[in-house]
Design an enzyme around this catalytic site. Structure first.
Site, PDB file in Angstrom:
ATOM      1  N   TYR A 480      -5.051 -12.284  52.668  1.00  0.00           N
ATOM      2  CA  TYR A 480      -3.797 -12.987  52.375  1.00  0.00           C
ATOM      3  C   TYR A 480      -4.044 -14.099  51.361  1.00  0.00           C
ATOM      4  O   TYR A 480      -3.676 -14.006  50.230  1.00  0.00           O
ATOM      5  CB  TYR A 480      -3.158 -13.522  53.659  1.00  0.00           C
ATOM      6  CG  TYR A 480      -1.762 -14.058  53.430  1.00  0.00           C
ATOM      7  CD1 TYR A 480      -0.688 -13.192  53.337  1.00  0.00           C
ATOM      8  CD2 TYR A 480      -1.522 -15.425  53.267  1.00  0.00           C
ATOM      9  CE1 TYR A 480       0.596 -13.662  53.093  1.00  0.00           C
ATOM     10  CE2 TYR A 480      -0.242 -15.914  53.023  1.00  0.00           C
ATOM     11  CZ  TYR A 480       0.814 -15.021  52.944  1.00  0.00           C
ATOM     12  OH  TYR A 480       2.081 -15.491  52.700  1.00  0.00           O
ATOM     13  N   SER A 560       2.974  -9.222  51.162  1.00  0.00           N
ATOM     14  CA  SER A 560       3.662 -10.390  50.632  1.00  0.00           C
ATOM     15  C   SER A 560       2.752 -11.108  49.623  1.00  0.00           C
ATOM     16  O   SER A 560       2.391 -10.521  48.605  1.00  0.00           O
ATOM     17  CB  SER A 560       4.091 -11.307  51.784  1.00  0.00           C
ATOM     18  OG  SER A 560       5.048 -12.244  51.369  1.00  0.00           O
TER      19      SER A 560
END
Length: 710
Positions: A480, A560
């Protein structure tokens, strides 16, 4: 012109012949003909430089052309996935492993004890309640909200006496919500349904009404149009929504505004910010219907009021404490210069919780948890003994609660809920799931590897005991690296299936995350964003060097901001991995801030309008702008949802178009677009399972796997 890639794989089909098994070789045509994606002459000018954006038309989610393109791409993608011979077997195993009862920690509201339960494969978890006699009933069943399970429960808040509840629903995965108020005794709907609510909790003031936040509904597409000014409203029960009063944000422009009433119902606390990092604080004395008074007037620190005792307030903050601390102040002198240390900063990151009349200091050391319990005078009560090494969270509750709850999990231990007596410190198993997974056969190992600039980065690698380090283990590297978000160990059914099939699962704690506080976060933002990609690349190189895997058996994955991570890594080092899975990714770094609330991400990314230096930097790694003609990119499965109004699907659409036009070699570059799905929250269990199945089937197949181990 349509681009076609044809390649034949040979698979073995076992055919029984008397008592012997013979292999029949069968060719499966895995040819891919991509839909034609037209180019339109669209030019932007940045600091005197003209830049083409030929797929700008895909940003129009209302366009029939865009809808036709989505349909055509899905036909190609699902046509490919359906040919993978073990896809159905993988789904059967995923469903079997997923099919266990899941129960949340209970919580008391009024005369009832509430809890969520999923029998196993229900699309949405059901909210149950029990009365004092133990009689159990369904309170809210989101599975009845829609036939296909795409409408979910998006928030719930009760009045202090528990007689009223406001709950939010999300349709098709959208961040836009509707809020419904019900009488908890009769379950009858009261008053108007509040519509067009976004990025908001509901916070009741007595039984009079509740505070909520939203933006003005944008003109054009509600899924992609820019939403830039958040406002705090008060809805008075029994009145129409059009009469709701704006409390904050009409004159002062802020992108994110939230309001919460303290447990004693004497104060309204308002947090306001222009980005996802740093916030102002305000308060209003509700007992005197006072004016709104500022506590913090800048965005240089992150501050959360966690509780109060009268006019004494307790705040979790990174002001002059990059790893967070808890401070106190009195409303007579609330400014930061008057703050007093309550739980001082340590070398490890702090996340406090309150419940049962205590404050729980939840620390993270190298991405794993340890907990300390304090009283409200700042005295250390005890260090809480956890069941093992992993992630613990919870301990929250009302002051009068005598039993609290927390969860514990790691990569091989399904999440178990424990009840906790804050007086004695005794923990007891409350709910241990019965999962058909033999945890004892697997292990996790934490390593520290060296990134490009010499920074030591932790990574947890999970695999089956006795693994052979021969460079041929299918490995999923997940990352991430942004927005101060920490990746801590947790169990996931899909990862368990991956491990059962001989896979290695590796998670590095990249810069940009919150694992080591504000300094670690800032080291992966704006002009230092490349550090995040370098950390991820170094993690891959470590796994290859230590022979956990090799480039032929390595997949990279992220969602994301993690989708950006994958997109940037695969365009910078296409030789490093065999498969890339960018999920709901931020992939057009020059225009991300023009969609929905994207401008609020500028603290992490900067914007192309900020300066020429920032524009050049963003263009230098923006995945959409760095796909090169004639390059052999890894087998790629882009995933997104057509109702994603957090990271709009146009990011993924444009990246897919670029890859399909410029890819060379035989690796497929596909896009899987979920219909009536958003960024991920509230997604139905059936849709989640199918997406994981398709990701793993695609990954294993492109690594040469033709038959599952289990």
């Amino acid at each position: 012109m349509k681009k076609s890639i044809t390649f034949l794989f040979v698979i073995a089909t076992l055919v029984a012949c008397k008592k012997e098994e013979k292999q029949e070789m069968k060719e499966v045509d895995m040819s891919v003909t991509y839909p034609e994606t037209k180019k339109v002459d669209t030019t932007d000018t940045y600091f005197g430089e003209q830049l083409q954006d030929p797929y700008r038309w895909l940003e129009d989610d209302h366009s029939e052309e865009t809808k036709a393109w989505v349909k055509a791409e899905n036909e190609v993608t699902f046509g490919y996935l359906e040919k993978i011979p073990f896809r159905n077997k993988l789904k059967e195993r995923m469903e079997k492993l997923w099919n266990y009862e899941k129960i949340s920690a209970p919580f008391k509201e009024g005369n009832y004890t509430y809890f969520y339960k999923n029998d196993g494969l229900q699309n949405q978890s059901v909210l149950y309640r029990k009365d004092a006699s133990g009689k159990e009933e369904v309170f809210l069943d989101p599975n009845t909200f829609s036939k296909d399970g795409t409408t979910s429960l998006g928030g719930l808040n009760f009045t202090k006496d528990g007689s009223l509840a406001a709950y939010a629903i999300s349709e098709g995965g959208s961040d836009w919500r509707k809020v419904i108020v019900i009488n908890t005794e009769t379950k009858e709907i009261i008053g108007d349904t509040i519509v067009d609510v976004k990025f908001s909790a509901m916070s009741w003031y007595k039984n009079e009404g509740f505070y909520y936040s939203s933006y003005d509904k944008p003109t054009g597409s509600e899924l992609s149009a820019k939403t830039d000014q958040h406002k705090l409203y008060f809805h008075k029960l029994g009145t129409p929504q059009k009469e709701d009063k704006i409390i904050f944000g009409d004159k002062l422009k802020r992108r994110y505004v939230s309001g919460g009433v303290t447990e004693d119902e004497n104060y309204l606390i308002i947090s306001a910010s222009t980005s996802t990092t740093g916030n102002e604080l305000y308060y209003k004395d509700l007992s005197k219907n006072g004016t709104i008074i500022n506590i913090i007037d800048n965005f240089e620190s992150n501050n959360t009021i966690i509780d109060n005792v009268g006019t004494k307030f307790y705040v979790s903050t990174d002001y002059e404490a990059p790893n967070q601390r808890v401070v106190t102040f009195d409303l007579k002198n609330p400014k930061q210069e008057n703050w007093i240390d309550f739980i001082p900063e340590t070398e490890n990151v702090l996340s406090p919780a309150t419940g049962g009349g205590y404050i729980f200091a939840e620390y993270m050391k190298d991405a794993v948890s340890y907990i300390k319990q304090y009283d409200y005078e700042g005295k250390l009560v005890r260090d809480i003994e956890l069941p093992g090494i992993g992630s613990a969270g919870g301990f929250g509750g009302k002051k009068e609660e005598t039993i609290l709850y927390y969860s514990f999990t790691n990569y091989i231990t399904p999440g178990t809920i424990y009840s906790y007596d804050p007086k004695t410190g005794k923990s007891t198993v409350y709910q241990k799931p019965k999962v058909d997974f033999k945890s004892d056969n697997y292990e996790s190992k934490q390593v520290f590897y060296t990134s490009k600039d010499g920074t030591k980065v932790p990574m947890i690698i999970t695999y089956k005991k006795g693994i052979e380090l021969n460079g041929k283990n299918p490995t999923m590297l997940y990352g991430y690296g942004g927005f101060n978000i920490s990746l801590t160990p947790s169990f996931n059914v899909a990862n368990a299936v991956w491990l059962e099939n001989g896979g290695v699962y590796a998670v590095p704690n990249l810069r940009g995350g919150g694992e080591y506080g504000k300094k670690w976060h800032d080291a992966g933002t704006q002009m230092q964003k490349q550090n995040v990609f370098d950390d991820f690349i170094a993690a891959a190189e470590y796994l290859i060097k230590e022979k956990y895997t090799s480039s032929d058996y390595l997949a990279i994955s992220g969602r994301s901001n993690g989708g950006l991570l994958v997109g940037a890594t695969m365009t910078q080092r296409p030789d490093l991995m065999k498969v890339a899975i960018p999920g709901v990714g931020v992939l057009d770094m020059l225009r991300y801030h023009t969609f929905t609330a994207g401008a609020g991400w500028a603290y992490d990314y900067g914007t192309s309008e900020q300066s020429k230096e920032m524009y050049d930097y963003l263009k230098g790694y923006s995945p959409v702008h760095n796909v090169k003609t004639g390059t052999k990119y890894p087998a790629t499965l882009i995933t997104t949802g057509d109702h994603d109004d957090r990271v709009v699907p146009a990011h993924s659409f444009k990246f897919a178009a670029e890859l399909q036009a410029k890819q060379t070699g035989t690796n497929p570059t596909l896009i899987r677009i979920d219909v009536n799905a958003g960024h991920g929250a509230g997604k139905s269990v059936s849709a989640i399972i199918q997406e994981f199945v398709d990701i793993q089937a695609f990954t294993l197949y492109n690594m040469g796997v033709r038959e599952l181990r289990k």
